[in-house]
Motif scaffolding. Structure first.
Motif, short mmCIF file in Angstrom:
data_model
loop_
_atom_site.label_atom_id
_atom_site.label_comp_id
_atom_site.label_asym_id
_atom_site.label_seq_id
_atom_site.Cartn_x
_atom_site.Cartn_y
_atom_site.Cartn_z
N GLU A 1 15.24 -11.18 6.90
CA GLU A 1 16.53 -11.72 7.34
C GLU A 1 16.31 -12.77 8.42
O GLU A 1 17.00 -13.80 8.45
N LYS A 2 15.33 -12.53 9.30
CA LYS A 2 15.02 -13.51 10.35
C LYS A 2 14.20 -14.68 9.82
O LYS A 2 14.22 -15.78 10.39
N ASN A 3 13.46 -14.44 8.75
CA ASN A 3 12.56 -15.46 8.18
C ASN A 3 12.82 -15.54 6.67
O ASN A 3 12.03 -15.03 5.87
N PRO A 4 13.94 -16.16 6.28
CA PRO A 4 14.34 -16.08 4.86
C PRO A 4 13.33 -16.69 3.89
O PRO A 4 13.29 -16.29 2.73
N ALA A 5 12.53 -17.63 4.35
CA ALA A 5 11.53 -18.22 3.46
C ALA A 5 10.26 -17.38 3.39
O ALA A 5 9.33 -17.71 2.66
N GLY A 6 10.22 -16.28 4.17
CA GLY A 6 9.01 -15.47 4.27
C GLY A 6 8.17 -15.91 5.45
O GLY A 6 8.53 -16.85 6.17
N GLY A 7 7.06 -15.20 5.68
CA GLY A 7 6.19 -15.56 6.80
C GLY A 7 5.10 -14.53 6.99
O GLY A 7 5.12 -13.47 6.37
N GLU B 1 -2.07 -9.89 1.39
CA GLU B 1 -1.17 -8.82 0.95
C GLU B 1 0.23 -9.42 0.91
O GLU B 1 0.79 -9.72 1.97
N LEU B 2 0.78 -9.60 -0.27
CA LEU B 2 2.17 -10.05 -0.37
C LEU B 2 3.06 -8.83 -0.26
O LEU B 2 2.85 -7.83 -0.96
N LEU B 3 4.06 -8.88 0.63
CA LEU B 3 4.93 -7.73 0.92
C LEU B 3 6.36 -8.05 0.55
O LEU B 3 6.87 -9.12 0.90
N HIS B 4 7.00 -7.11 -0.10
CA HIS B 4 8.41 -7.27 -0.46
C HIS B 4 9.11 -5.93 -0.18
O HIS B 4 8.52 -4.88 -0.38
N PRO B 5 10.37 -5.97 0.30
CA PRO B 5 11.06 -4.71 0.62
C PRO B 5 11.21 -3.80 -0.60
O PRO B 5 11.43 -4.27 -1.72
N LEU B 6 11.09 -2.49 -0.34
CA LEU B 6 11.34 -1.47 -1.37
C LEU B 6 12.26 -0.43 -0.74
O LEU B 6 11.93 0.13 0.31
N GLY B 7 13.40 -0.19 -1.36
CA GLY B 7 14.32 0.82 -0.84
C GLY B 7 15.24 0.26 0.24
O GLY B 7 15.18 -0.93 0.57
N ASP B 8 16.05 1.16 0.80
CA ASP B 8 17.12 0.74 1.70
C ASP B 8 16.68 0.53 3.15
O ASP B 8 17.29 -0.22 3.88
N ALA C 1 5.15 -11.55 4.22
CA ALA C 1 6.41 -11.07 3.65
C ALA C 1 7.00 -12.19 2.80
O ALA C 1 7.03 -13.35 3.24
N VAL C 2 7.43 -11.85 1.60
CA VAL C 2 7.94 -12.88 0.67
C VAL C 2 9.30 -12.46 0.12
O VAL C 2 9.52 -11.29 -0.19
N PRO C 3 10.22 -13.43 -0.04
CA PRO C 3 11.53 -13.09 -0.58
C PRO C 3 11.51 -12.86 -2.09
O PRO C 3 12.38 -12.16 -2.62
N ASP C 4 10.55 -13.46 -2.80
CA ASP C 4 10.47 -13.32 -4.26
C ASP C 4 9.01 -13.02 -4.61
O ASP C 4 8.16 -13.92 -4.60
N LEU C 5 8.74 -11.75 -4.89
CA LEU C 5 7.36 -11.31 -5.08
C LEU C 5 6.73 -11.96 -6.32
O LEU C 5 5.58 -12.41 -6.27
N ALA C 6 7.48 -12.01 -7.41
CA ALA C 6 6.93 -12.58 -8.65
C ALA C 6 6.62 -14.06 -8.47
O ALA C 6 5.57 -14.55 -8.91
N ALA C 7 7.51 -14.78 -7.79
CA ALA C 7 7.29 -16.22 -7.58
C ALA C 7 6.08 -16.44 -6.68
O ALA C 7 5.26 -17.34 -6.92
N ALA C 8 5.95 -15.62 -5.64
CA ALA C 8 4.81 -15.78 -4.73
C ALA C 8 3.50 -15.47 -5.45
O ALA C 8 2.50 -16.19 -5.30
N ALA C 9 3.50 -14.41 -6.26
CA ALA C 9 2.29 -14.05 -7.00
C ALA C 9 1.91 -15.17 -7.96
O ALA C 9 0.73 -15.54 -8.09
N GLU C 10 2.90 -15.73 -8.62
CA GLU C 10 2.63 -16.81 -9.58
C GLU C 10 2.09 -18.04 -8.88
O GLU C 10 1.20 -18.73 -9.38
#
Ligand code: CO
Length: 134
Positions: free
Chosen positions: A70-76, A54-61, A11-20
């Motif tokens: 929220e528990k792992n703000p840097a991702g994990g 698999e990089l995961l980022h939230p989609l939708g509410d 899980a990543v907070p910034d998908l584009a940054a993680a992909a790059e």
């Protein structure tokens, strides 16, 4: 019963940054973002010689990834995925041994268009396990 490691999901907070970072810093082959509205995620697959990331980022509410970030703000690391030949046989065998399947116990179609199930992390050493039929 389980076969190859299909992927490790992060899980990543910034998908584009993680992909790059995977593309330019780690020199990996990075796919295009795919929205998976049924799972509440946007995913990017990174192809490695022996498995995928698999990089995961939230989609939708109501994304299941939101609380994790929220528990792992840097991702994990969010889950690992093992391949099985017959997902219903695997489910029945696991349930017979007392393992809990998340959701209603019926496979959903996962990010590769194949049936997947998730196993309760408390039954597997604190690790969320996805099974994918190949
Ligand atoms: Co997965």
């Amino acid at each position: 019963m389980i076969g190859r490691l299909n992927h490790v999901a992060i899980a990543v907070p910034d998908l584009a940054a993680a992909a790059e970072q995977y593309r330019s810093t780690l020199g990996a082959t990075v796919g295009a973002p795919q929205d998976e509205p049924d799972h509440g995620v946007t995913v990017i697959f990174i192809e490695l010689p022996n498995t995928k990331i698999e990089l995961l980022h939230p989609l939708g509410d109501n994304s299941p990834i939101q609380g994790f970030l929220e528990k792992n703000p840097a991702g994990g690391i969010h889950h690992i995925c093992y391949e099985v030949e017959d997902i219903l046989a695997a489910r029945d065998q696991l349930q017979a041994k007392g393992a809990r399947i998340l959701g209603n116990g019926e496979p959903k179609i996962g990010a590769h268009g194949k049936p997947v199930l998730f196993l309760h992390p408390k039954d597997f050493n604190g690790t969320l396990v996805e099974l994918e039929q190949v």
